[in-house]
Design a protein around this motif. Structure first.
Motif, PDB file in Angstrom:
ATOM      1  N   LEU A 180     -30.621 -65.962 -61.483  1.00  0.00           N
ATOM      2  CA  LEU A 180     -30.402 -64.555 -61.826  1.00  0.00           C
ATOM      3  C   LEU A 180     -29.963 -64.367 -63.272  1.00  0.00           C
ATOM      4  O   LEU A 180     -30.363 -63.417 -63.932  1.00  0.00           O
ATOM      5  CB  LEU A 180     -29.337 -63.956 -60.896  1.00  0.00           C
ATOM      6  CG  LEU A 180     -29.660 -63.884 -59.414  1.00  0.00           C
ATOM      7  CD1 LEU A 180     -28.511 -63.246 -58.662  1.00  0.00           C
ATOM      8  CD2 LEU A 180     -30.947 -63.109 -59.170  1.00  0.00           C
ATOM      9  N   PHE A 181     -29.130 -65.279 -63.740  1.00  0.00           N
ATOM     10  CA  PHE A 181     -28.465 -65.031 -65.017  1.00  0.00           C
ATOM     11  C   PHE A 181     -28.838 -66.034 -66.091  1.00  0.00           C
ATOM     12  O   PHE A 181     -28.022 -66.355 -66.962  1.00  0.00           O
ATOM     13  CB  PHE A 181     -26.947 -65.029 -64.806  1.00  0.00           C
ATOM     14  CG  PHE A 181     -26.498 -64.035 -63.786  1.00  0.00           C
ATOM     15  CD1 PHE A 181     -26.559 -62.675 -64.046  1.00  0.00           C
ATOM     16  CD2 PHE A 181     -26.022 -64.452 -62.548  1.00  0.00           C
ATOM     17  CE1 PHE A 181     -26.145 -61.751 -63.091  1.00  0.00           C
ATOM     18  CE2 PHE A 181     -25.603 -63.531 -61.591  1.00  0.00           C
ATOM     19  CZ  PHE A 181     -25.669 -62.180 -61.870  1.00  0.00           C
ATOM     20  N   ASP A 183     -30.553 -65.832 -68.666  1.00  0.00           N
ATOM     21  CA  ASP A 183     -30.416 -65.300 -70.022  1.00  0.00           C
ATOM     22  C   ASP A 183     -28.986 -65.464 -70.541  1.00  0.00           C
ATOM     23  O   ASP A 183     -28.768 -65.786 -71.710  1.00  0.00           O
ATOM     24  CB  ASP A 183     -30.805 -63.818 -70.047  1.00  0.00           C
ATOM     25  CG  ASP A 183     -32.277 -63.634 -69.736  1.00  0.00           C
ATOM     26  OD1 ASP A 183     -33.030 -64.618 -69.836  1.00  0.00           O
ATOM     27  OD2 ASP A 183     -32.664 -62.506 -69.379  1.00  0.00           O
ATOM     28  N   PHE A 184     -28.026 -65.247 -69.661  1.00  0.00           N
ATOM     29  CA  PHE A 184     -26.624 -65.405 -70.062  1.00  0.00           C
ATOM     30  C   PHE A 184     -26.315 -66.860 -70.384  1.00  0.00           C
ATOM     31  O   PHE A 184     -25.580 -67.143 -71.333  1.00  0.00           O
ATOM     32  CB  PHE A 184     -25.685 -64.930 -68.942  1.00  0.00           C
ATOM     33  CG  PHE A 184     -25.667 -63.448 -68.767  1.00  0.00           C
ATOM     34  CD1 PHE A 184     -24.692 -62.667 -69.362  1.00  0.00           C
ATOM     35  CD2 PHE A 184     -26.635 -62.819 -68.006  1.00  0.00           C
ATOM     36  CE1 PHE A 184     -24.673 -61.297 -69.201  1.00  0.00           C
ATOM     37  CE2 PHE A 184     -26.628 -61.450 -67.839  1.00  0.00           C
ATOM     38  CZ  PHE A 184     -25.648 -60.690 -68.441  1.00  0.00           C
ATOM     39  N   TYR A 185     -26.854 -67.750 -69.596  1.00  0.00           N
ATOM     40  CA  TYR A 185     -26.668 -69.175 -69.858  1.00  0.00           C
ATOM     41  C   TYR A 185     -27.129 -69.511 -71.269  1.00  0.00           C
ATOM     42  O   TYR A 185     -26.421 -70.146 -72.041  1.00  0.00           O
ATOM     43  CB  TYR A 185     -27.459 -70.013 -68.843  1.00  0.00           C
ATOM     44  CG  TYR A 185     -26.822 -70.146 -67.483  1.00  0.00           C
ATOM     45  CD1 TYR A 185     -26.605 -69.042 -66.679  1.00  0.00           C
ATOM     46  CD2 TYR A 185     -26.460 -71.387 -66.980  1.00  0.00           C
ATOM     47  CE1 TYR A 185     -26.048 -69.163 -65.422  1.00  0.00           C
ATOM     48  CE2 TYR A 185     -25.904 -71.528 -65.715  1.00  0.00           C
ATOM     49  CZ  TYR A 185     -25.699 -70.403 -64.942  1.00  0.00           C
ATOM     50  OH  TYR A 185     -25.139 -70.529 -63.706  1.00  0.00           O
ATOM     51  N   GLU A 187     -27.531 -67.614 -73.724  1.00  0.00           N
ATOM     52  CA  GLU A 187     -26.762 -66.925 -74.756  1.00  0.00           C
ATOM     53  C   GLU A 187     -25.515 -67.728 -75.132  1.00  0.00           C
ATOM     54  O   GLU A 187     -25.149 -67.794 -76.306  1.00  0.00           O
ATOM     55  CB  GLU A 187     -26.371 -65.538 -74.229  1.00  0.00           C
ATOM     56  CG  GLU A 187     -26.274 -64.463 -75.290  1.00  0.00           C
ATOM     57  CD  GLU A 187     -26.131 -63.091 -74.663  1.00  0.00           C
ATOM     58  OE1 GLU A 187     -25.017 -62.553 -74.713  1.00  0.00           O
ATOM     59  OE2 GLU A 187     -27.113 -62.563 -74.096  1.00  0.00           O
ATOM     60  N   LEU A 188     -24.893 -68.343 -74.136  1.00  0.00           N
ATOM     61  CA  LEU A 188     -23.662 -69.089 -74.396  1.00  0.00           C
ATOM     62  C   LEU A 188     -23.915 -70.552 -74.710  1.00  0.00           C
ATOM     63  O   LEU A 188     -23.116 -71.177 -75.425  1.00  0.00           O
ATOM     64  CB  LEU A 188     -22.732 -68.976 -73.178  1.00  0.00           C
ATOM     65  CG  LEU A 188     -21.407 -68.281 -73.469  1.00  0.00           C
ATOM     66  CD1 LEU A 188     -21.630 -66.792 -73.627  1.00  0.00           C
ATOM     67  CD2 LEU A 188     -20.395 -68.560 -72.383  1.00  0.00           C
ATOM     68  N   ILE A 189     -24.968 -71.107 -74.173  1.00  0.00           N
ATOM     69  CA  ILE A 189     -25.288 -72.514 -74.415  1.00  0.00           C
ATOM     70  C   ILE A 189     -26.716 -72.561 -74.919  1.00  0.00           C
ATOM     71  O   ILE A 189     -27.666 -72.673 -74.150  1.00  0.00           O
ATOM     72  CB  ILE A 189     -25.142 -73.348 -73.124  1.00  0.00           C
ATOM     73  CG1 ILE A 189     -23.805 -73.041 -72.439  1.00  0.00           C
ATOM     74  CG2 ILE A 189     -25.259 -74.831 -73.443  1.00  0.00           C
ATOM     75  CD1 ILE A 189     -23.648 -73.706 -71.095  1.00  0.00           C
ATOM     76  N   ASP A 191     -28.581 -74.637 -76.584  1.00  0.00           N
ATOM     77  CA  ASP A 191     -29.476 -75.797 -76.471  1.00  0.00           C
ATOM     78  C   ASP A 191     -29.654 -76.245 -75.026  1.00  0.00           C
ATOM     79  O   ASP A 191     -29.919 -77.407 -74.744  1.00  0.00           O
ATOM     80  CB  ASP A 191     -28.935 -76.960 -77.303  1.00  0.00           C
ATOM     81  CG  ASP A 191     -27.611 -77.455 -76.732  1.00  0.00           C
ATOM     82  OD1 ASP A 191     -26.873 -76.624 -76.176  1.00  0.00           O
ATOM     83  OD2 ASP A 191     -27.324 -78.660 -76.826  1.00  0.00           O
ATOM     84  N   LEU A 192     -29.516 -75.292 -74.106  1.00  0.00           N
ATOM     85  CA  LEU A 192     -29.559 -75.636 -72.685  1.00  0.00           C
ATOM     86  C   LEU A 192     -31.003 -75.693 -72.193  1.00  0.00           C
ATOM     87  O   LEU A 192     -31.804 -74.815 -72.497  1.00  0.00           O
ATOM     88  CB  LEU A 192     -28.784 -74.593 -71.881  1.00  0.00           C
ATOM     89  CG  LEU A 192     -28.587 -74.870 -70.399  1.00  0.00           C
ATOM     90  CD1 LEU A 192     -27.738 -76.105 -70.201  1.00  0.00           C
ATOM     91  CD2 LEU A 192     -27.961 -73.669 -69.722  1.00  0.00           C
ATOM     92  N   ASP A 193     -31.316 -76.737 -71.442  1.00  0.00           N
ATOM     93  CA  ASP A 193     -32.627 -76.769 -70.800  1.00  0.00           C
ATOM     94  C   ASP A 193     -32.433 -76.781 -69.284  1.00  0.00           C
ATOM     95  O   ASP A 193     -31.323 -76.998 -68.777  1.00  0.00           O
ATOM     96  CB  ASP A 193     -33.437 -77.973 -71.266  1.00  0.00           C
ATOM     97  CG  ASP A 193     -32.727 -79.275 -70.937  1.00  0.00           C
ATOM     98  OD1 ASP A 193     -31.501 -79.226 -70.735  1.00  0.00           O
ATOM     99  OD2 ASP A 193     -33.380 -80.318 -70.894  1.00  0.00           O
TER     100      ASP A 193
ATOM    101  N   LEU B 127     -28.839 -56.899 -63.196  1.00  0.00           N
ATOM    102  CA  LEU B 127     -30.119 -57.486 -62.803  1.00  0.00           C
ATOM    103  C   LEU B 127     -31.258 -56.485 -62.951  1.00  0.00           C
ATOM    104  O   LEU B 127     -32.344 -56.810 -63.411  1.00  0.00           O
ATOM    105  CB  LEU B 127     -30.049 -57.974 -61.360  1.00  0.00           C
ATOM    106  CG  LEU B 127     -29.070 -59.109 -61.078  1.00  0.00           C
ATOM    107  CD1 LEU B 127     -29.039 -59.436 -59.601  1.00  0.00           C
ATOM    108  CD2 LEU B 127     -29.457 -60.332 -61.882  1.00  0.00           C
ATOM    109  N   PHE B 169     -19.702 -70.956 -65.760  1.00  0.00           N
ATOM    110  CA  PHE B 169     -20.802 -70.329 -65.040  1.00  0.00           C
ATOM    111  C   PHE B 169     -20.750 -70.679 -63.564  1.00  0.00           C
ATOM    112  O   PHE B 169     -21.004 -69.838 -62.695  1.00  0.00           O
ATOM    113  CB  PHE B 169     -22.141 -70.764 -65.642  1.00  0.00           C
ATOM    114  CG  PHE B 169     -22.514 -70.012 -66.884  1.00  0.00           C
ATOM    115  CD1 PHE B 169     -22.657 -68.627 -66.855  1.00  0.00           C
ATOM    116  CD2 PHE B 169     -22.739 -70.668 -68.072  1.00  0.00           C
ATOM    117  CE1 PHE B 169     -22.999 -67.928 -67.998  1.00  0.00           C
ATOM    118  CE2 PHE B 169     -23.080 -69.975 -69.221  1.00  0.00           C
ATOM    119  CZ  PHE B 169     -23.216 -68.597 -69.180  1.00  0.00           C
TER     120      PHE B 169
END
Lengths: 217, 217
Positions: A180-181, A183-185, A187-189, A191-193, B127, B169
């Motif tokens: 769901l979120f 995009d938020f991930y 935004e804060l991290i 270089d996250l894959d 959402l 998170f």
DNA sequence: AAAAATATAAAACACTTGTTTGAAATTGTC
DNA sequence: GACAATTTCAAACAAGTGTTTTATATTTTT
């Protein structure tokens, strides 16, 4: 419909229109939601007449539900396969099992992928309650839960039903949240894959499960 | 709006109408969602004229946003207080901290409680994206995250930023999930109470955090 | 008390909505 | 090729939407 019979020209033509409408529905409903997507939008995107939605599906609501059913069956087929494969593999670890389930649910976590978008919309819809949740989920949700529940019990037979169910909800929480979120991930991290998220979920879920399994006996 | 000045009769009357509209908004929007709640529904529930929404709020959208802002500030005030109290308490355990945060977010998890319903609606709205998420959450979300992040770092200073954020998170996931799907919990675990969920979350979250903190050094 | 400012009221406005209608076109069957 | 069935089409329908308007009532200020 005419399950598995060879279609004649008319039926094939109908099926094409229905598929185009279902595809348009996935795209537009996911983008703008049910209420903000008009029948005119849908039929324009599917390149057919306004009346087609009512003619082929009997209404906007039903097209919506059919769209979910199609997606739901696609998803369940994939999950059944993954779990069956993993539970029949010898010497599989708890992490392996979790990784299989989680990655199956999240590996298409790409905003361009319609499959993940529909899953997200499905959650939104369950929350919005415009359509009854049973109308969307049916019995597939329960089947899914018992499927995972059983494969979990194989690892820790001492786990009682209540704790097992709580842990299932937790696993669901861990998977649905990035769905769901995402995009938020990002935004804060930055270089996250996706694999990073998957490994994190596996780690936390395994720790949580073991906290119950090894604390009890 | 005339901040802290003594209101004369007219201003007080206006404020009453605005509050009634905000209350009606909480009730109706939570129940039926934004699109399925008409201005006529709202003004009927608030016992005022149809034009009042546009007169006092400048439109339906803005009433919606104002409703969220009111709730957001209420919630943040409570959370700030809880975290401040816990971080200033000596010899507080990780479980104590988690329990404080989680229970503060979930203890009003009662469908009759409007506060929890608005929180749920807020997630739905993020959402649905009818309203930009920044318009709803503003900077309060970031403040909240850094608040918890810092108090978490006190326990495990070796935790790197990336892992800490992933764990945040995860904590969010564990809290939001029952907030959104409490009905499903009750359906599968009939004798479940809120404290039971809270303790479960604390247990899993603590295990997950320690899996990182104690695996690294 | 007169004038200005503010708030409420009912009606009208302009627009979009999902669905239905009835005719035209296409396709299948005999 | 003729009749029947199915699908497509444009137009119309009826209902509901948020907002604006204009007039009236109420309160504050002068």
């Amino acid at each position: 419909m005419a399950a598995n019979k060879t279609l004649n020209g008319l039926e094939a033509q109908s099926a094409q229109v229905r598929d185009r409408l279902l595809d348009a529905a996935e795209r537009l409903f996911c983008e703008k939601g049910f209420d903000r997507t008009s029948v005119r939008d849908l039929t324009a995107a599917a390149d057919c007449n306004i009346a087609a939605v009512n003619y082929h599906f009997g209404g906007k609501d039903n097209l919506y539900i059919q769209m979910f059913h199609r997606q739901m069956h696609r998803m369940m087929d994939r999950h059944r396969e993954v779990i069956a494969r993993l539970t029949n593999t010898p010497d599989v670890t708890l992490e392996d099992l979790l990784r299989g389930i989680v990655s199956q649910a999240l590996n298409q976590l790409d905003n361009n992928d319609p499959s993940s978008a529909v899953m997200k919309l499905m959650v939104r819809e369950v929350l919005n309650q415009h359509v009854g949740k049973d109308e969307i989920l049916g019995d597939l949700m329960n089947e899914f839960f018992t499927l995972i529940s059983k494969s979990l019990m194989k690892f820790y037979p001492t786990l009682n039903r209540r704790d097992a169910r709580l842990l299932l909800f937790t696993l669901d929480a861990l998977v649905i949240h990035p769905l769901l979120f995402f995009d938020f991930y990002l935004e804060l991290i930055s270089d996250l894959d996706i694999d990073g998220i998957i490994e994190h979920i596996v780690k936390v879920a395994a720790a949580g499960i073991r906290a119950y399994a090894e604390g009890d006996d």
